[in-house]
Motif scaffolding. Sequence first.
Motif, PDB file in Angstrom:
ATOM      1  N   MET A 148       0.834  -1.209   0.000  1.00 30.81           N
ATOM      2  CA  MET A 148       0.000   0.000   0.000  1.00 30.81           C
ATOM      3  C   MET A 148       0.865   1.254   0.000  1.00 30.81           C
ATOM      4  O   MET A 148       0.545   2.240  -0.673  1.00 30.81           O
ATOM      5  CB  MET A 148      -0.922  -0.003   1.221  1.00 30.81           C
ATOM      6  CG  MET A 148      -1.972  -1.098   1.212  1.00 30.81           C
ATOM      7  SD  MET A 148      -3.076  -0.973  -0.224  1.00 30.81           S
ATOM      8  CE  MET A 148      -3.845   0.611   0.077  1.00 30.81           C
ATOM      9  N   VAL A 149       1.957   1.218   0.729  1.00 32.17           N
ATOM     10  CA  VAL A 149       2.881   2.362   0.754  1.00 32.17           C
ATOM     11  C   VAL A 149       3.473   2.576  -0.631  1.00 32.17           C
ATOM     12  O   VAL A 149       3.599   3.719  -1.101  1.00 32.17           O
ATOM     13  CB  VAL A 149       3.998   2.128   1.791  1.00 32.17           C
ATOM     14  CG1 VAL A 149       5.014   3.273   1.748  1.00 32.17           C
ATOM     15  CG2 VAL A 149       3.414   2.004   3.188  1.00 32.17           C
ATOM     16  N   ARG A 150       3.835   1.498  -1.286  1.00 35.27           N
ATOM     17  CA  ARG A 150       4.429   1.600  -2.628  1.00 35.27           C
ATOM     18  C   ARG A 150       3.435   2.210  -3.616  1.00 35.27           C
ATOM     19  O   ARG A 150       3.816   3.039  -4.446  1.00 35.27           O
ATOM     20  CB  ARG A 150       4.855   0.213  -3.115  1.00 35.27           C
ATOM     21  CG  ARG A 150       5.618   0.219  -4.439  1.00 35.27           C
ATOM     22  CD  ARG A 150       5.814  -1.182  -4.975  1.00 35.27           C
ATOM     23  NE  ARG A 150       4.551  -1.785  -5.384  1.00 35.27           N
ATOM     24  CZ  ARG A 150       3.950  -1.529  -6.551  1.00 35.27           C
ATOM     25  NH1 ARG A 150       4.475  -0.660  -7.411  1.00 35.27           N
ATOM     26  NH2 ARG A 150       2.811  -2.133  -6.849  1.00 35.27           N
ATOM     27  N   ARG A 151       2.182   1.828  -3.502  1.00 35.32           N
ATOM     28  CA  ARG A 151       1.161   2.292  -4.453  1.00 35.32           C
ATOM     29  C   ARG A 151       0.619   3.675  -4.111  1.00 35.32           C
ATOM     30  O   ARG A 151       0.289   4.451  -4.991  1.00 35.32           O
ATOM     31  CB  ARG A 151       0.014   1.281  -4.500  1.00 35.32           C
ATOM     32  CG  ARG A 151       0.394  -0.057  -5.113  1.00 35.32           C
ATOM     33  CD  ARG A 151      -0.616  -1.134  -4.795  1.00 35.32           C
ATOM     34  NE  ARG A 151      -1.982  -0.755  -5.175  1.00 35.32           N
ATOM     35  CZ  ARG A 151      -3.061  -1.454  -4.825  1.00 35.32           C
ATOM     36  NH1 ARG A 151      -2.925  -2.545  -4.080  1.00 35.32           N
ATOM     37  NH2 ARG A 151      -4.250  -1.067  -5.220  1.00 35.32           N
ATOM     38  N   HIS A 152       0.515   3.995  -2.817  1.00 38.12           N
ATOM     39  CA  HIS A 152      -0.125   5.256  -2.419  1.00 38.12           C
ATOM     40  C   HIS A 152       0.667   5.954  -1.307  1.00 38.12           C
ATOM     41  O   HIS A 152       0.152   6.182  -0.215  1.00 38.12           O
ATOM     42  CB  HIS A 152      -1.554   4.989  -1.917  1.00 38.12           C
ATOM     43  CG  HIS A 152      -2.391   4.165  -2.825  1.00 38.12           C
ATOM     44  ND1 HIS A 152      -2.882   4.645  -4.024  1.00 38.12           N
ATOM     45  CD2 HIS A 152      -2.834   2.887  -2.719  1.00 38.12           C
ATOM     46  CE1 HIS A 152      -3.600   3.701  -4.609  1.00 38.12           C
ATOM     47  NE2 HIS A 152      -3.579   2.625  -3.855  1.00 38.12           N
ATOM     48  N   PRO A 153       1.918   6.306  -1.545  1.00 35.41           N
ATOM     49  CA  PRO A 153       2.743   6.867  -0.463  1.00 35.41           C
ATOM     50  C   PRO A 153       2.200   8.157   0.133  1.00 35.41           C
ATOM     51  O   PRO A 153       2.351   8.398   1.335  1.00 35.41           O
ATOM     52  CB  PRO A 153       4.097   7.087  -1.143  1.00 35.41           C
ATOM     53  CG  PRO A 153       3.776   7.205  -2.605  1.00 35.41           C
ATOM     54  CD  PRO A 153       2.640   6.267  -2.826  1.00 35.41           C
TER      55      PRO A 153
ATOM     56  N   PHE B 167       0.467   7.336   4.234  1.00 34.34           N
ATOM     57  CA  PHE B 167       1.056   6.000   4.301  1.00 34.34           C
ATOM     58  C   PHE B 167       2.577   6.096   4.438  1.00 34.34           C
ATOM     59  O   PHE B 167       3.198   5.292   5.132  1.00 34.34           O
ATOM     60  CB  PHE B 167       0.678   5.177   3.062  1.00 34.34           C
ATOM     61  CG  PHE B 167      -0.709   4.606   3.122  1.00 34.34           C
ATOM     62  CD1 PHE B 167      -0.965   3.448   3.843  1.00 34.34           C
ATOM     63  CD2 PHE B 167      -1.764   5.217   2.467  1.00 34.34           C
ATOM     64  CE1 PHE B 167      -2.233   2.909   3.908  1.00 34.34           C
ATOM     65  CE2 PHE B 167      -3.038   4.683   2.523  1.00 34.34           C
ATOM     66  CZ  PHE B 167      -3.282   3.526   3.247  1.00 34.34           C
ATOM     67  N   ARG B 168       3.181   7.071   3.766  1.00 29.41           N
ATOM     68  CA  ARG B 168       4.638   7.240   3.872  1.00 29.41           C
ATOM     69  C   ARG B 168       5.041   7.580   5.312  1.00 29.41           C
ATOM     70  O   ARG B 168       6.002   7.022   5.852  1.00 29.41           O
ATOM     71  CB  ARG B 168       5.110   8.346   2.926  1.00 29.41           C
ATOM     72  CG  ARG B 168       6.634   8.446   2.814  1.00 29.41           C
ATOM     73  CD  ARG B 168       7.052   9.800   2.248  1.00 29.41           C
ATOM     74  NE  ARG B 168       6.346  10.129   1.021  1.00 29.41           N
ATOM     75  CZ  ARG B 168       6.713   9.738  -0.199  1.00 29.41           C
ATOM     76  NH1 ARG B 168       7.782   8.979  -0.334  1.00 29.41           N
ATOM     77  NH2 ARG B 168       6.015  10.102  -1.249  1.00 29.41           N
TER      78      ARG B 168
ATOM     79  N   THR C  88     -14.819   1.670  -1.249  1.00 28.63           N
ATOM     80  CA  THR C  88     -13.896   2.037  -2.319  1.00 28.63           C
ATOM     81  C   THR C  88     -12.660   2.680  -1.687  1.00 28.63           C
ATOM     82  O   THR C  88     -12.685   3.090  -0.519  1.00 28.63           O
ATOM     83  CB  THR C  88     -14.533   3.035  -3.298  1.00 28.63           C
ATOM     84  OG1 THR C  88     -14.630   4.327  -2.659  1.00 28.63           O
ATOM     85  CG2 THR C  88     -15.921   2.568  -3.724  1.00 28.63           C
ATOM     86  N   PRO C  89     -11.563   2.798  -2.439  1.00 29.25           N
ATOM     87  CA  PRO C  89     -10.349   3.423  -1.890  1.00 29.25           C
ATOM     88  C   PRO C  89     -10.541   4.881  -1.470  1.00 29.25           C
ATOM     89  O   PRO C  89      -9.698   5.429  -0.757  1.00 29.25           O
ATOM     90  CB  PRO C  89      -9.350   3.305  -3.046  1.00 29.25           C
ATOM     91  CG  PRO C  89      -9.822   2.124  -3.829  1.00 29.25           C
ATOM     92  CD  PRO C  89     -11.316   2.180  -3.760  1.00 29.25           C
ATOM     93  N   ASN C  90     -11.637   5.506  -1.886  1.00 32.05           N
ATOM     94  CA  ASN C  90     -11.869   6.905  -1.526  1.00 32.05           C
ATOM     95  C   ASN C  90     -12.697   7.065  -0.260  1.00 32.05           C
ATOM     96  O   ASN C  90     -12.904   8.186   0.212  1.00 32.05           O
ATOM     97  CB  ASN C  90     -12.576   7.631  -2.680  1.00 32.05           C
ATOM     98  CG  ASN C  90     -11.708   7.719  -3.915  1.00 32.05           C
ATOM     99  OD1 ASN C  90     -10.505   7.960  -3.820  1.00 32.05           O
ATOM    100  ND2 ASN C  90     -12.295   7.510  -5.092  1.00 32.05           N
ATOM    101  N   ASP C  91     -13.184   5.961   0.303  1.00 33.56           N
ATOM    102  CA  ASP C  91     -13.999   6.034   1.513  1.00 33.56           C
ATOM    103  C   ASP C  91     -13.135   6.288   2.745  1.00 33.56           C
ATOM    104  O   ASP C  91     -11.959   5.921   2.793  1.00 33.56           O
ATOM    105  CB  ASP C  91     -14.786   4.733   1.707  1.00 33.56           C
ATOM    106  CG  ASP C  91     -15.908   4.584   0.698  1.00 33.56           C
ATOM    107  OD1 ASP C  91     -16.446   5.626   0.255  1.00 33.56           O
ATOM    108  OD2 ASP C  91     -16.245   3.442   0.339  1.00 33.56           O
TER     109      ASP C  91
END
Length: 251
Positions: A39-44, A60-61, A234-237
């Motif tokens: 998840m960090v790699r995709r959405h830091p 996430f970073r 969803t990822p925006n929730d």
Amino acid sequence: MSIQNLHFFRGLSVLIQVKYELYCHRKAKSNVPKIFQEMVRRHPDKVALIYEATDDKWTFRRLDEFSNSVANFFCQQGFLPGDSIAIFMESRPEFVGLWLGMAKVGIEAALINFNLRLDSLMYCVKTSGAKALIFGGELSAAVAEVNGMLGKNMVKFCSGDMNPESVPSDTKHLDPLLAQASKSPLAQVSPKGLDDRLFYIYTSGTTGMPKAAIVVHSRYYRIAAFGYYAYRMTPNDIIYNCLPLYHSAGR
């Protein structure tokens, strides 16, 4: 098709989805820290945690770097995979970063109810086999009450505001120690798999003392995944957590 049948097939599809993902993670020899790392790699730079009390936002970073400093610090202190460290503090982002950082190196956190005092508090710390206790500055008085029963070998760290006059004399201030620790990923990651221990939670203690329950990596992932798919998130929730982070549903 009836409403009952729709609910049945919806529930079945969620179950199959979660079981399939667990199968893939198990085959890849993954665990919770490794899943988090993806998840960090995709959405830091995406916000992972929002602390309502201060409106502080952790990406996430930031959560990754904080948990890396936790992992590096406790490794340097000589803690090993399978060791247990108790966390006794009120809910805030650091709580998540602490158990996640420990999990990155295989250390098991014992999540202690911050309402406990005296015998109940001592019982939970002792039964976890904790070699160290991390407590929030706001709970200094509760720790001072049981300090004499903790034993000479119990290492104590205070997180947050620390008043040297209100904590046991051998307490170390954790925040500056973590600030000095490396934020880089460890070369050696946790050897634990999905069926190994992640951390301990405790029952409410309505019949006797609180009892420790083991949460393995797969159980933690399963609970999160069931909620995600069952509520069609969803990822925006954004999820509002009104429960303390030591609670099984709040963590």
